[in-house]
Design a protein around this motif. Structure first.
Motif, mmCIF file in Angstrom:
data_model
loop_
_atom_site.group_PDB
_atom_site.id
_atom_site.type_symbol
_atom_site.label_atom_id
_atom_site.label_comp_id
_atom_site.label_asym_id
_atom_site.label_seq_id
_atom_site.Cartn_x
_atom_site.Cartn_y
_atom_site.Cartn_z
ATOM 1 N N VAL A 161 0.853 -1.201 0.000
ATOM 2 C CA VAL A 161 0.000 0.000 0.000
ATOM 3 C C VAL A 161 0.883 1.243 0.000
ATOM 4 N N TRP A 162 0.301 2.333 -0.453
ATOM 5 C CA TRP A 162 1.095 3.564 -0.591
ATOM 6 C C TRP A 162 1.412 4.191 0.750
ATOM 7 N N ASN A 163 0.576 3.899 1.775
ATOM 8 C CA ASN A 163 0.844 4.444 3.102
ATOM 9 C C ASN A 163 0.286 3.484 4.158
ATOM 10 N N HIS A 164 1.174 2.698 4.712
ATOM 11 C CA HIS A 164 0.775 1.645 5.656
ATOM 12 C C HIS A 164 -0.003 2.198 6.860
ATOM 13 N N LYS A 165 0.539 3.191 7.521
ATOM 14 C CA LYS A 165 -0.103 3.697 8.748
ATOM 15 C C LYS A 165 -1.476 4.285 8.446
ATOM 16 N N GLN A 166 -1.553 4.994 7.342
ATOM 17 C CA GLN A 166 -2.806 5.656 7.006
ATOM 18 C C GLN A 166 -3.898 4.667 6.622
ATOM 19 N N TYR A 204 4.764 -2.313 -5.263
ATOM 20 C CA TYR A 204 4.015 -3.317 -6.035
ATOM 21 C C TYR A 204 2.528 -3.066 -5.798
ATOM 22 N N TYR A 205 1.885 -2.411 -6.755
ATOM 23 C CA TYR A 205 0.457 -2.105 -6.667
ATOM 24 C C TYR A 205 -0.254 -2.638 -7.911
ATOM 25 N N SER A 206 -1.549 -2.944 -7.759
ATOM 26 C CA SER A 206 -2.334 -3.414 -8.917
ATOM 27 C C SER A 206 -3.637 -2.650 -9.065
ATOM 28 N N TRP A 207 -3.898 -1.714 -8.169
ATOM 29 C CA TRP A 207 -5.157 -0.960 -8.201
ATOM 30 C C TRP A 207 -4.916 0.470 -7.736
ATOM 31 N N TRP A 208 -5.557 1.392 -8.445
ATOM 32 C CA TRP A 208 -5.566 2.803 -8.050
ATOM 33 C C TRP A 208 -6.990 3.298 -8.198
ATOM 34 N N SER A 209 -7.489 4.001 -7.202
ATOM 35 C CA SER A 209 -8.871 4.461 -7.204
ATOM 36 C C SER A 209 -9.168 5.364 -8.396
ATOM 37 N N TYR A 210 -10.411 5.269 -8.877
ATOM 38 C CA TYR A 210 -10.886 6.193 -9.904
ATOM 39 C C TYR A 210 -11.045 7.609 -9.343
ATOM 40 N N ARG A 211 -11.080 7.712 -8.034
ATOM 41 C CA ARG A 211 -11.475 8.992 -7.440
ATOM 42 C C ARG A 211 -10.361 10.031 -7.422
ATOM 43 N N ALA A 212 -9.174 9.648 -7.775
ATOM 44 C CA ALA A 212 -8.092 10.633 -7.883
ATOM 45 C C ALA A 212 -8.125 11.249 -9.281
ATOM 46 N N ARG A 220 -1.128 6.554 -5.146
ATOM 47 C CA ARG A 220 -1.884 5.966 -4.033
ATOM 48 C C ARG A 220 -2.461 4.600 -4.408
ATOM 49 N N GLY A 221 -1.567 3.650 -4.615
ATOM 50 C CA GLY A 221 -1.980 2.318 -5.070
ATOM 51 C C GLY A 221 -2.025 1.290 -3.959
ATOM 52 N N ARG A 222 -2.630 0.171 -4.282
ATOM 53 C CA ARG A 222 -2.653 -0.984 -3.373
ATOM 54 C C ARG A 222 -2.492 -2.263 -4.194
#
Length: 264
Positions: A161-166, A204-212, A220-222
DNA sequence: ATGGTGGGTAGCCCA
């Protein structure tokens, strides 16, 4: 060598041009699709056949969910599990018959789980955990060489994830989901083949929200999409790629494809 | 802290 791709396509009928482009440019032997959002009768069979993908197992549903495995190497459908017992089309299993003969390939779309990570106020979150628990009991009994791929809707590692704590309180990265997924992993001794070939802490991400506005801004991927395997087949994995370029295509899915190559 | 976008469907659900 066999190549296997997975892609949450978010409506296969709307995005068939993008699927065709992906198959023309990358030509995986097998493509596991999730969220086809259509019944089998309206699946674009002819378009896949025209590209040489003449084998398929389609478990569809009207409007929601739905999975399909299409292939240019021989396979046959062997199972459709309903791990929620609610009729949602979230799994189809096939057996490879030519190259890779005997390997079972499971295509799964784990429920997203809603927004609130608390089953007492959000039933969808409970359903996601229950789905995983039932998958775990199923995996306990597996006695064949198996690959399982698809949209797991869980990003287990900090570097997934782009930000673990968040994201610790955001569904997909909560400790409870991660523990539940880990129990599933232990049930069969699954190897996380994606991370085996692209080890943490690599991005290593495979998804990014449409909302950005711009998906690259902040990155900001996951990693929601996975390919796991029995220990013996995991040893045969040779290469793994994330096809991020598709996220820039016109009318793209919010998920990008993963391609894994096996020496089978 | 909030709302932001997208697909399918048909008078909102799901992601």
């Amino acid at each position: 060598m066999i190549s296997i791709a997975t892609w949450n396509i978010n409506s296969v009928r709307l995005r068939m041009p993008q699927v065709e482009r992906f198959l023309n440019e990358h030509a995986p032997d097998v493509l596991c699709l999730q969220e086809i959002k259509t019944v089998e009768e309206l699946f674009p069979h002819e378009a896949f056949e025209a590209l040489g993908y003449t084998y398929r197992a389609v478990h569809g549903q009207k409007g929601y969910h739905g999975v399909a495995t299409v292939s240019r190497i021989p396979l046959r459908e062997v199972s459709r599990n309903d791990w929620q017992a609610n009729g949602e089309a979230r799994h189809v299993g096939v057996e490879l018959l030519g190259p890779g003969q005997g390997v079972v390939l499971e295509n799964v779309y784990i429920p997203a789980g809603g927004d609130e990570p608390d089953r007492t106020i959000n039933p969808k979150f409970g359903q996601k955990l229950d789905f995983l628990e039932r998958m775990t009991r199923w995996a306990d009994k597996l006695d064949r060489t198996t690959l399982i791929t698809g949209d797991f809707n869980i990003a287990p590692l900090e570097s997934d994830v782009w930000n673990h704590k968040q994201l610790l309180k955001v569904v997909s990265h909560t400790p409870l989901e991660i523990e539940t997924l880990a129990r599933f992993g232990d049930a069969h001794g699954w190897a996380d083949i994606g991370r085996q070939l692209l080890p943490a802490p690599a991005r290593y991400y495979s998804w990014w929200s449409y909302r950005a506005k711009d998906w690259r801004e902040g990155d900001r991927g996951r990693r929601l999409d996975h390919i796991w395997g029995s220990p013996e087949v995991a040893k045969q994995a040779r290469a793994h790629r994330v096809i991020e370029e598709t996220r820039d295509w016109v009318q793209c899915s919010d998920h990008v494809p993963l391609i894994t190559e096996f020496d089978l």
